[in-house]
Structure formats: C-alpha cells, structure tokens
Design a protein around this motif. Structure first.
Motif, PDB file in Angstrom:
ATOM      1  N   TYR A 133       0.802  -1.212   0.003  1.00 40.97           N
ATOM      2  CA  TYR A 133       0.067  -0.044  -0.077  1.00 40.97           C
ATOM      3  C   TYR A 133       0.745   1.127  -0.092  1.00 40.97           C
ATOM      4  CZ  TYR A 133      -3.042   3.599   1.627  1.00 40.97           C
ATOM      5  OH  TYR A 133      -3.563   5.063   1.616  1.00 40.97           O
ATOM      6  N   PHE A 134       1.773   0.998   0.970  1.00 40.37           N
ATOM      7  CA  PHE A 134       2.993   2.415   0.733  1.00 40.37           C
ATOM      8  C   PHE A 134       4.058   2.135  -0.157  1.00 40.37           C
ATOM      9  CE2 PHE A 134       1.213   1.770   5.313  1.00 40.37           C
ATOM     10  CZ  PHE A 134       0.656   2.800   5.400  1.00 40.37           C
ATOM     11  N   LYS A 135       4.424   1.216  -0.556  1.00 36.57           N
ATOM     12  CA  LYS A 135       5.326   1.033  -1.568  1.00 36.57           C
ATOM     13  C   LYS A 135       5.027   1.245  -3.009  1.00 36.57           C
ATOM     14  CE  LYS A 135       8.031  -2.629  -0.871  1.00 36.57           C
ATOM     15  NZ  LYS A 135       8.412  -3.975  -0.885  1.00 36.57           N
ATOM     16  N   ILE A 136       3.840   0.755  -3.305  1.00 32.86           N
ATOM     17  CA  ILE A 136       3.406   0.868  -4.844  1.00 32.86           C
ATOM     18  C   ILE A 136       1.873   1.332  -4.739  1.00 32.86           C
ATOM     19  CG2 ILE A 136       5.202  -0.377  -5.823  1.00 32.86           C
ATOM     20  CD1 ILE A 136       2.974  -2.864  -5.853  1.00 32.86           C
ATOM     21  N   GLY A 137       1.368   1.475  -3.754  1.00 30.72           N
ATOM     22  CA  GLY A 137      -0.020   2.058  -3.646  1.00 30.72           C
ATOM     23  C   GLY A 137      -0.340   3.398  -3.398  1.00 30.72           C
ATOM     24  N   LYS A 138      -1.527   3.828  -2.898  1.00 23.25           N
ATOM     25  CA  LYS A 138      -1.895   5.222  -2.605  1.00 23.25           C
ATOM     26  C   LYS A 138      -0.952   5.801  -1.520  1.00 23.25           C
ATOM     27  CE  LYS A 138      -6.418   4.704  -4.396  1.00 23.25           C
ATOM     28  NZ  LYS A 138      -8.122   4.752  -4.128  1.00 23.25           N
ATOM     29  N   GLY A 139      -0.555   4.894  -0.746  1.00 19.87           N
ATOM     30  CA  GLY A 139       0.484   5.234   0.314  1.00 19.87           C
ATOM     31  C   GLY A 139       1.587   5.895  -0.115  1.00 19.87           C
ATOM     32  N   ILE A 140       2.077   5.796  -1.319  1.00 17.68           N
ATOM     33  CA  ILE A 140       3.564   6.169  -1.864  1.00 17.68           C
ATOM     34  C   ILE A 140       3.589   7.536  -1.821  1.00 17.68           C
ATOM     35  CG2 ILE A 140       3.026   6.349  -4.292  1.00 17.68           C
ATOM     36  CD1 ILE A 140       5.570   5.036  -4.864  1.00 17.68           C
ATOM     37  N   LYS A 141       2.395   8.547  -1.564  1.00 18.82           N
ATOM     38  CA  LYS A 141       2.464   9.690  -1.659  1.00 18.82           C
ATOM     39  C   LYS A 141       3.277  10.479  -0.522  1.00 18.82           C
ATOM     40  CE  LYS A 141      -2.092  10.126   0.410  1.00 18.82           C
ATOM     41  NZ  LYS A 141      -3.335  10.742   0.431  1.00 18.82           N
ATOM     42  N   PHE A 142       3.369   9.472   0.691  1.00 17.64           N
ATOM     43  CA  PHE A 142       3.672  10.048   1.743  1.00 17.64           C
ATOM     44  C   PHE A 142       5.270   9.912   1.921  1.00 17.64           C
ATOM     45  CE2 PHE A 142      -0.354   8.224   3.165  1.00 17.64           C
ATOM     46  CZ  PHE A 142      -0.770   9.576   3.515  1.00 17.64           C
ATOM     47  N   GLN A 143       6.023   9.176   0.876  1.00 16.54           N
ATOM     48  CA  GLN A 143       7.369   9.091   0.731  1.00 16.54           C
ATOM     49  C   GLN A 143       8.187  10.364   1.133  1.00 16.54           C
ATOM     50  OE1 GLN A 143       9.217   7.052  -2.796  1.00 16.54           O
ATOM     51  NE2 GLN A 143      10.973   6.966  -1.665  1.00 16.54           N
ATOM     52  N   SER A 144       7.695  11.198   0.391  1.00 16.32           N
ATOM     53  CA  SER A 144       8.541  12.583   0.574  1.00 16.32           C
ATOM     54  C   SER A 144       8.397  13.179   1.771  1.00 16.32           C
ATOM     55  CB  SER A 144       8.264  13.388  -0.707  1.00 16.32           C
ATOM     56  OG  SER A 144       6.811  13.859  -0.560  1.00 16.32           O
ATOM     57  N   GLN A 145       7.432  12.836   2.395  1.00 15.76           N
ATOM     58  CA  GLN A 145       7.333  13.716   3.791  1.00 15.76           C
ATOM     59  C   GLN A 145       7.658  12.921   4.769  1.00 15.76           C
ATOM     60  OE1 GLN A 145       2.701  14.698   4.096  1.00 15.76           O
ATOM     61  NE2 GLN A 145       2.875  13.921   2.152  1.00 15.76           N
ATOM     62  N   LEU A 146       8.283  11.787   4.847  1.00 17.93           N
ATOM     63  CA  LEU A 146       8.949  10.917   5.630  1.00 17.93           C
ATOM     64  C   LEU A 146      10.510  10.642   5.822  1.00 17.93           C
ATOM     65  CD1 LEU A 146       6.209   8.008   5.800  1.00 17.93           C
ATOM     66  CD2 LEU A 146       6.412   9.991   7.380  1.00 17.93           C
ATOM     67  N   ALA A 147      11.000  10.525   6.823  1.00 14.09           N
ATOM     68  CA  ALA A 147      12.474   9.986   6.862  1.00 14.09           C
ATOM     69  C   ALA A 147      12.595   8.830   6.188  1.00 14.09           C
ATOM     70  CB  ALA A 147      13.032  10.157   8.235  1.00 14.09           C
ATOM     71  N   PRO A 148      13.866   8.435   5.509  1.00 15.09           N
ATOM     72  CA  PRO A 148      13.759   7.089   4.678  1.00 15.09           C
ATOM     73  C   PRO A 148      13.548   5.831   5.820  1.00 15.09           C
ATOM     74  CG  PRO A 148      15.759   8.413   4.040  1.00 15.09           C
ATOM     75  CD  PRO A 148      14.802   9.298   5.252  1.00 15.09           C
ATOM     76  N   LYS A 149      14.015   5.969   6.962  1.00 15.97           N
ATOM     77  CA  LYS A 149      13.743   4.618   7.673  1.00 15.97           C
ATOM     78  C   LYS A 149      12.188   4.432   7.846  1.00 15.97           C
ATOM     79  CE  LYS A 149      18.423   4.244   9.558  1.00 15.97           C
ATOM     80  NZ  LYS A 149      19.246   4.171  10.836  1.00 15.97           N
ATOM     81  N   GLU A 150      11.771   5.734   8.382  1.00 15.16           N
ATOM     82  CA  GLU A 150      10.243   5.729   8.669  1.00 15.16           C
ATOM     83  C   GLU A 150       9.409   5.419   7.594  1.00 15.16           C
ATOM     84  OE1 GLU A 150      10.077   9.559  11.694  1.00 15.16           O
ATOM     85  OE2 GLU A 150       9.762   9.896   9.570  1.00 15.16           O
ATOM     86  N   PHE A 151       9.619   5.697   6.493  1.00  9.90           N
ATOM     87  CA  PHE A 151       9.051   5.017   5.192  1.00  9.90           C
ATOM     88  C   PHE A 151       9.454   3.485   4.999  1.00  9.90           C
ATOM     89  CE2 PHE A 151       8.100   4.942   0.417  1.00  9.90           C
ATOM     90  CZ  PHE A 151       6.788   5.046   0.618  1.00  9.90           C
ATOM     91  N   GLN A 152      10.631   3.371   5.126  1.00  9.38           N
ATOM     92  CA  GLN A 152      10.751   1.799   4.804  1.00  9.38           C
ATOM     93  C   GLN A 152      10.205   0.739   5.874  1.00  9.38           C
ATOM     94  OE1 GLN A 152      12.973   1.360   2.360  1.00  9.38           O
ATOM     95  NE2 GLN A 152      12.226  -0.917   2.585  1.00  9.38           N
ATOM     96  N   ASP A 153      10.062   1.460   7.155  1.00 12.49           N
ATOM     97  CA  ASP A 153       9.138   0.591   8.282  1.00 12.49           C
ATOM     98  C   ASP A 153       7.635   0.326   7.658  1.00 12.49           C
ATOM     99  OD1 ASP A 153      11.209   1.144  10.133  1.00 12.49           O
ATOM    100  OD2 ASP A 153      10.112   2.448  11.348  1.00 12.49           O
ATOM    101  N   LEU A 154       7.177   1.206   6.784  1.00  8.76           N
ATOM    102  CA  LEU A 154       5.562   0.974   6.400  1.00  8.76           C
ATOM    103  C   LEU A 154       5.837   0.136   5.107  1.00  8.76           C
ATOM    104  CD1 LEU A 154       4.748   4.718   6.829  1.00  8.76           C
ATOM    105  CD2 LEU A 154       3.743   2.864   8.128  1.00  8.76           C
ATOM    106  N   CYS A 155       6.693   0.534   4.311  1.00  8.57           N
ATOM    107  CA  CYS A 155       7.008  -0.307   2.879  1.00  8.57           C
ATOM    108  C   CYS A 155       7.215  -1.849   3.157  1.00  8.57           C
ATOM    109  CB  CYS A 155       7.937   0.256   2.152  1.00  8.57           C
ATOM    110  SG  CYS A 155       7.633   1.951   1.172  1.00  8.57           S
ATOM    111  N   ASP A 156       7.968  -2.129   3.998  1.00  7.43           N
ATOM    112  CA  ASP A 156       8.585  -3.490   4.743  1.00  7.43           C
ATOM    113  C   ASP A 156       7.814  -3.692   5.735  1.00  7.43           C
ATOM    114  OD1 ASP A 156       9.854  -4.026   2.244  1.00  7.43           O
ATOM    115  OD2 ASP A 156      11.832  -3.553   3.186  1.00  7.43           O
TER     116      ASP A 156
END
Length: 447
Positions: A133-156
């Motif tokens: 949902y975060f990696k390739i779905g609608k949640g990808i829009k949050f990537q630019s607003q999060l630190a890399p490790k924060e976004f990775q927590d959600l993607c994996d």
C-alpha cells in the motif's frame, strides 16, 4: 555476551536489579512473562489469524494461536535441555546467581508464545499487502514527507517489529505495555536491527528487521541491559541476537515444518501415503516399527510420527546449539540452528511439498487475494479520513469512519509517521474475520 546479563529479570521502569536468588519460586519472573502474554488481548486475537489457510472453517487446521502454543511447548523443551547443559558448563550461574534449568525453558517458552503476536491478518501475505500500500499503492505519496527509515518501516511492514511494539509500547496509564522481563524481550527479537540498511550481511539476524523507528529507545534500552553485541555503526542500530533467540526460532521452524505438513494432510492437499513416507524418512532411525504397525487409524499414525519427528528435531537442535554456543554468544554463528541439522535434507523435502501442495494451493491463494483487497481498502479508508482531519477537509463520511477507530488510536497527532503507524498498527491487530467484517460494513458488501 555473557549469560549473567542475558538472563536479566529487569522489567521496564525498574529502578533496582531483580536478583534471581530473591525470586519467589512459586511465581518466578520468567513464568509471569508467559502469563502476561497469554492473558493479553493481542494474543487472544491470534485464535482467528491465519497460520496456513486464511479464514479456514475446519476445526483441525491450525491458527496462529494454536501454532504459538505448540511453538512455546517445543521452545520450553529446548530451553530446559540447553539450560541443563549450560549450568553444568557454567556452575556459577546456579551456585552464585541461583539460576535453574527451568529458567531457560521459561524464557524461551514465553518468547515463543509471543513470537507471532505482531502478525497482521492473513499471515505473511498480510504483511505484504500493508507494505505494498505504501510501496506501490496510494500510500506512496507519503514518501517525500517521511524520513527514509520511517517510510521503509511502512513499505516493509514487519510482524516481528510490530510484535516488539505491542509488547513494549507505552500507552496512557500503561507504561511498558506488558512489562516483560528483558531476557524474554531479548529472546523474542529475531532481527535486532532497523529497517535500513536492508540485509547488510548474510547473517540470519540481518535477514529482516525487528524495530520500528518509534521504538528505538525501548529497543536500545533492552539491548544494552542484556549486553547484546552492537554490530551497527553510527545511526544504524543493529545488534547480535540474544542466544536464546536461536532456540525460539528453532521451535518455530520445527513446528511449521511438521505441523503445517500435518494440516496439509488433514485438508486433503497432500496424499496420506506419500506424506507418511516423508515423515518416516525423517525418523527412520528412531521409529518403533512394531508399535507403528499396530496403529490402525490415520490419526494415530500421524500423531505418532508427528511426536517422534518433533522429538527427533528437538534433540538435534539442542546438539547444534551446544556445539556452537561459543560462536552464538560471540554473535558469529550466522544461520538458524536447523540449517545445520543432520536432517536438513529430509526437512527440505517436507517443506518443498508443503510449498507446492499447501502454500500454493488454490484455496490459500484465493483467500490471500481477498486479504490483499481487504487490508488495502481498510488502510486507505482510515488513512484518508485521518489526512482529511488534518487538512480541515473532513466529509461526513470521514467523521463516521474516524468514529470506528478505537479511542486508543491517535489519529490526531501532528507527527505524520506516528499517525500512519498508529492506524497501520490498529489494522494489523485485527483478526482475519474482524478485518473482513469491517470491510463489509464499510463497503456494504459481503466477501
């Protein structure tokens, strides 16, 4: 790493040491850990979470709850057998500190009981559904607003890290969540690292990750109290495993190898004659042929071979641990115990059949597809409502959606990562049936 530290009875918030010699033998601290896990709502929800077949209505197919109970039983045996030998090797642990062989069994049993407590609905496919949902779905829009490790927590999104959160996260009026002993928390942590960097080495402890960014402080507190060996550099928090983690993992490996296979037989996905042949091949050096030939019913034959197989693998896992205890305590033993098993060929044969006949069966795949649809819809619905709340663009529908969230889910926090994690964590705690039921209510559909 040394056993005196690794067996710490400390709990979150303690201001003084808990000494083993001062423990009440009728209510040992490590036994309390087991009780706290089994009475927790997060553990109870495992009764309706997938082990092999999602949404199965068959009473003899294992759920995450029955699987976890069985893993804890195997883990207790592993811990006791290893503990007996370690106390002989390090007599001061008993003579000076008062540790008993049962302590090792209690730690491993409690950690094993909790090992799947963070798993979302629909098994490992549920983890992937949330992550995508975060990696390739609608949640990808949050990537630019999060630190890399924060976004990775959600993607994996990782059930192990989610489990640590459930076991330790502070809530209003409930500091330290279940307040388990640090020894049990250490044994629970299969992958003592953050989501980034991904797989920095081929060591088994680096295969996945076990700590969300929101839980770094609790994680490092536990690791430092236990004296776990730091293996990361700079901001990359990473540690060697607690030695008893290898026993928790082995208990899990033994159970899913044998018992998932058994479920496949009971579901008719694996032919009985072929299945029994594989199990007999595993225990051929230990089987009592005369006793086995007297068993008339499939259930009895299967039960006998299951018990014998598990006992055979327990003895082998203990042997491997004790032969490699020095390397394990140095953090240099880099594979799971069962990778070194003298029965690895037989184990691999059983797992291969399970993958072909069970995990890739039409029934499992069809229900995993349902799980993907359900979880991604729930994520998008609740996250969209929360985002609209923060942009003052709430619709009446959004207001109704937010009322569905339990009061302990903080969607009002201004911290985006925490907000997304709070909602994701809520959805991850749903049982399979509850997730489907909630989906049906929100969509006015029936799956």
């Amino acid at each position: 790493m040394n056993w005196e530290q690794l067996l710490s009875l400390k709990r979150y918030g303690d201001t003084h040491k808990r000494l083993r010699k001062e423990q009440d033998e009728t209510r040992l601290g490590f036994d309390v850990d087991y009780d706290r896990v089994i009475f927790s709502s997060a553990f109870r929800s495992l009764q309706d979470k997938t082990q092999v077949v999602p949404l199965s209505k068959t009473d003899f197919v294992h759920t995450r709850l029955t699987h976890s109970l069985e893993v804890s039983v195997v883990g207790r045996s592993l811990g006791r057998k290893v503990g007996t030998k370690l106390l002989e090797k390090y007599p001061h642990l008993k003579e000076v500190h008062g540790f008993q062989f049962n302590d090792f069994g209690a730690i491993v049993a409690a950690a094993a009981l909790a090992h799947d407590i963070g798993n979302p609905p629909f098994g490992h496919s549920g983890e992937k559904a949330i992550g995508e949902y975060f990696k390739i779905g609608k949640g990808i829009k949050f990537q630019s607003q999060l630190a890399p490790k924060e976004f990775q927590d959600l993607c994996d999104f990782e059930g192990n890290a989610n489990g640590f959160k459930i076991l330790t996260e502070n809530r209003k009026g409930v500091d330290g969540s279940l307040r388990l002993s640090y020894a049990t928390l250490g044994a629970f942590m299969k992958y003592p690292k953050q989501s980034l960097p991904k797989k920095p080495t081929n060591h088994i402890a680096d295969k996945k990750y076990g700590i969300f960014q929101s839980d770094k402080e609790a994680f490092t507190d536990v690791a430092n109290e236990l004296g776990l060996k730091a293996t990361g550099e700079g901001e990359n928090i990473r540690y060697a495993r607690h030695p008893l983690t290898f026993l928790v993992e082995a208990a899990d490996d033994i159970c899913y190898t044998i018992i998932d296979f058994e479920d496949g037989i009971n579901l008719g996905l694996i032919q009985e004659e072929k299945a029994l042949e594989f199990l007999i091949n595993l225990v051929k050096n230990n089987i009592n042929r005369e006793k086995y030939n007297l068993l008339q019913y499939r259930e009895d034959r299967l039960s006998y071979l299951r018990a014998l197989s598990i006992n055979t693998l327990i003895k082998d896992a203990v042997r491997i641990f004790l032969e490699n205890e020095g390397a394990i305590c140095e953090g240099t033993f880099s594979v799971g115990l069962m990778e070194k098993s003298k029965y690895k060929a037989q184990i691999d044969d059983i797992i291969k059949i399970s993958v072909e006949k069970i995990y890739n069966s039409d029934e499992v795949i069809e229900k995993e597809i349902t799980g993907y649809h359900v979880l991604q819809h729930l994520l998008n619905t609740f996250i969209t409502a929360a985002e609209n709340y923060h942009t003052d663009s709430l619709s009446n529908y959004d207001k109704l959606i937010l009322k569905v969230l339990p009061e302990n889910v903080d969607y009002a926090t201004d911290h985006l990562y925490k907000r997304l994690m709070n909602i994701t964590n809520f959805i991850s705690t749903l049982s399979d049936s509850k997730a489907v039921s909630l989906f049906n209510k929100l969509t006015a559909k029936t799956l």
